[in-house]
Enzyme design. Structure first.
Site, short mmCIF file in Angstrom:
data_model
loop_
_atom_site.label_atom_id
_atom_site.label_comp_id
_atom_site.label_asym_id
_atom_site.label_seq_id
_atom_site.Cartn_x
_atom_site.Cartn_y
_atom_site.Cartn_z
N ASP A 1 40.72 41.35 40.27
CA ASP A 1 41.43 40.09 40.58
C ASP A 1 40.52 39.03 41.20
O ASP A 1 40.62 37.85 40.89
CB ASP A 1 42.56 40.33 41.59
CG ASP A 1 43.70 41.15 41.01
OD1 ASP A 1 43.70 41.40 39.79
OD2 ASP A 1 44.58 41.55 41.80
N HIS A 2 39.66 39.48 42.12
CA HIS A 2 38.94 38.48 42.90
C HIS A 2 37.72 37.90 42.19
O HIS A 2 37.14 36.93 42.67
CB HIS A 2 38.64 39.01 44.30
CG HIS A 2 39.93 39.25 45.03
ND1 HIS A 2 40.83 38.23 45.27
CD2 HIS A 2 40.52 40.38 45.48
CE1 HIS A 2 41.90 38.72 45.86
NE2 HIS A 2 41.74 40.03 46.00
N ARG B 1 36.81 26.90 40.83
CA ARG B 1 36.16 25.76 40.18
C ARG B 1 36.75 25.43 38.81
O ARG B 1 36.25 24.54 38.13
CB ARG B 1 34.67 26.07 39.99
CG ARG B 1 33.85 25.95 41.24
CD ARG B 1 33.70 24.49 41.61
NE ARG B 1 33.08 24.34 42.91
CZ ARG B 1 31.80 24.11 43.10
NH1 ARG B 1 30.97 24.07 42.08
NH2 ARG B 1 31.33 23.96 44.30
N HIS C 1 46.15 42.23 38.55
CA HIS C 1 47.49 41.82 38.99
C HIS C 1 47.75 40.41 38.46
O HIS C 1 47.12 39.44 38.89
CB HIS C 1 47.51 41.84 40.54
CG HIS C 1 48.84 41.52 41.14
ND1 HIS C 1 49.05 41.57 42.49
CD2 HIS C 1 50.03 41.17 40.59
CE1 HIS C 1 50.32 41.25 42.75
NE2 HIS C 1 50.92 41.00 41.61
N HIS D 1 45.08 34.19 40.47
CA HIS D 1 43.76 34.71 40.04
C HIS D 1 43.78 35.09 38.56
O HIS D 1 43.37 34.30 37.72
CB HIS D 1 43.22 35.81 40.97
CG HIS D 1 44.20 36.77 41.54
ND1 HIS D 1 45.05 37.52 40.77
CD2 HIS D 1 44.46 37.13 42.83
CE1 HIS D 1 45.77 38.30 41.55
NE2 HIS D 1 45.46 38.09 42.82
N THR E 1 47.86 38.39 50.19
CA THR E 1 47.69 39.54 49.30
C THR E 1 48.98 40.35 49.38
O THR E 1 49.92 39.96 50.07
CB THR E 1 46.45 40.35 49.73
OG1 THR E 1 46.31 41.49 48.86
CG2 THR E 1 46.55 40.85 51.16
N GLY F 1 42.55 47.47 50.67
CA GLY F 1 41.70 47.26 51.84
C GLY F 1 40.62 48.31 52.05
O GLY F 1 39.95 48.28 53.09
N GLY G 1 39.41 46.84 45.13
CA GLY G 1 38.99 45.57 44.56
C GLY G 1 38.20 44.70 45.51
O GLY G 1 36.99 44.55 45.37
N HIS G 2 38.88 44.13 46.49
CA HIS G 2 38.29 43.06 47.29
C HIS G 2 36.93 43.44 47.89
O HIS G 2 35.97 42.67 47.80
CB HIS G 2 39.29 42.67 48.40
CG HIS G 2 38.83 41.51 49.22
ND1 HIS G 2 38.14 41.65 50.40
CD2 HIS G 2 38.95 40.17 49.01
CE1 HIS G 2 37.86 40.46 50.89
NE2 HIS G 2 38.33 39.55 50.07
N1 PXP Z 1 46.43 48.56 44.67
C1 PXP Z 1 47.38 47.61 44.63
C2 PXP Z 1 48.74 47.99 44.13
C3 PXP Z 1 47.09 46.28 45.04
O1 PXP Z 1 48.06 45.35 44.99
C4 PXP Z 1 45.80 45.97 45.46
C5 PXP Z 1 45.46 44.58 45.90
O2 PXP Z 1 45.78 43.64 44.99
C6 PXP Z 1 44.84 46.98 45.46
C7 PXP Z 1 45.18 48.28 45.08
C8 PXP Z 1 43.41 46.73 45.83
O3 PXP Z 1 43.31 46.25 47.12
P1 PXP Z 1 41.95 45.64 47.62
O4 PXP Z 1 41.65 44.47 46.75
O5 PXP Z 1 42.22 45.28 49.03
O6 PXP Z 1 40.90 46.72 47.47
#
Ligand code: PXP
Length: 257
Positions: A13-14, A22, A47, A54, A104, A200, A221-222
């Site tokens: 996503d990120h 941008r 997502h 995003h 989030t 997280g 992800g993040h």
């Molecule tokens: N799982 C789900 C269902 C999520 O919504 C997210 C965040 O969008 C994540 C995992 C991953 O979280 P993070 O980006 O904090 O690692």
């Protein structure tokens, strides 16, 4: 016996967040998904939020068309998202709660309170051979509700644990939150639910979570996208995978000793 491999789903996503800052097409989350595959990820998570902050509809289309890894499509329980999921038929759909003003996904889905609505969504997705997962807090009531809804998979929200871990990794709150995750994962297994976890997680906070034997998949992800700024996405993913494998192997050895 080798420890059962813990799957790593990479949430891209990120990459799209940075692109959208941008406009234009760079950096491309689909390219990131390809790199994640090369680095040994087991799946890609994306997502499609209702506000498209995003991931975009076109990203989902391109992920389905060009990525061989299973796609875990995170979606709110809305008619629009259901229609998109049924059109693309991803490997899995993870139903998440969504509030427009949150930064989030702040907490788990109320599977217990939303039974009647969710039942329809779980049924329609399952009928289309999409593996349904519910993103819930590590709460026995929610796990039992997920089972009653016929969802084969739950994903435990690790956000409260990760926040407590960052504040004080050895503190009571972090230990209590970890114990909640451990109990919930054990209950999921007893209820016949496949158990995933995420939100997280970092190189440090992932270790006790990866050690939970009944977890089969982590979605991260993040932190990985942040680390990619310093070391590149493939290195960040490979390091996360190595830490997860080591934590799982250590836990197995400790149980046998
Ligand atoms: N799982 C789900 C269902 C999520 O919504 C997210 C965040 O969008 C994540 C995992 C991953 O979280 P993070 O980006 O904090 O690692």
């Amino acid at each position: 016996m080798t420890p059962r491999n813990l799957r790593l789903g990479v949430n891209i996503d990120h990459v799209a967040t940075i692109r959208n800052a941008r406009g234009g097409g760079h950096p491309d989350p689909v390219r990131a998904a390809r790199q994640a595959a090369d680095a040994g990820a087991d799946g890609i998570t994306a997502h499609l939020r209702e506000d498209r902050r995003h991931i975009s509809d076109d990203d989902i289309q391109r992920l389905i068309a060009s990525i061989d890894l299973p796609l875990n499509f995170e979606m709110a329980a809305t008619p629009e998202m259901l229609e998109i999921a049924l059109r693309h038929r991803p490997h899995a759909a993870c139903i998440v709660p969504e509030k427009r003003l949150e930064v989030t996904t702040e907490g788990g889905l109320d599977a217990a309170g939303g039974h009647n609505v969710l039942k329809r969504y779980c049924g329609r997705l399952s009928d289309a051979d999409i593996r349904v997962s519910l993103f819930i807090d590590p709460d026995p009531r929610q796990l039992e509700a997920a089972q009653a809804l016929g969802a084969p998979v739950v994903e435990l929200h690790t956000g409260a644990y990760c926040e407590a871990f960052i504040a004080d990794m050895a503190g009571t709150r972090a230990q209590d939150e970890l114990a909640r995750l451990q109990r919930a994962a054990a209950l999921a297994q007893d209820l016949g639910l496949e158990c995933h976890a995420g939100h997280g997680l970092t190189y440090d906070s992932v270790k006790p979570v990866a050690a939970i034997a009944s977890l089969v998949e982590l979605n991260i992800g993040h932190f990985l996208i942040g680390e990619a700024i310093y070391v590149g996405l493939e290195s960040a993913i490979m390091r996360m995978r190595a830490i997860m494998n080591q934590a799982r192997a250590d836990a197995l050895a400790a149980r046998r000793a």
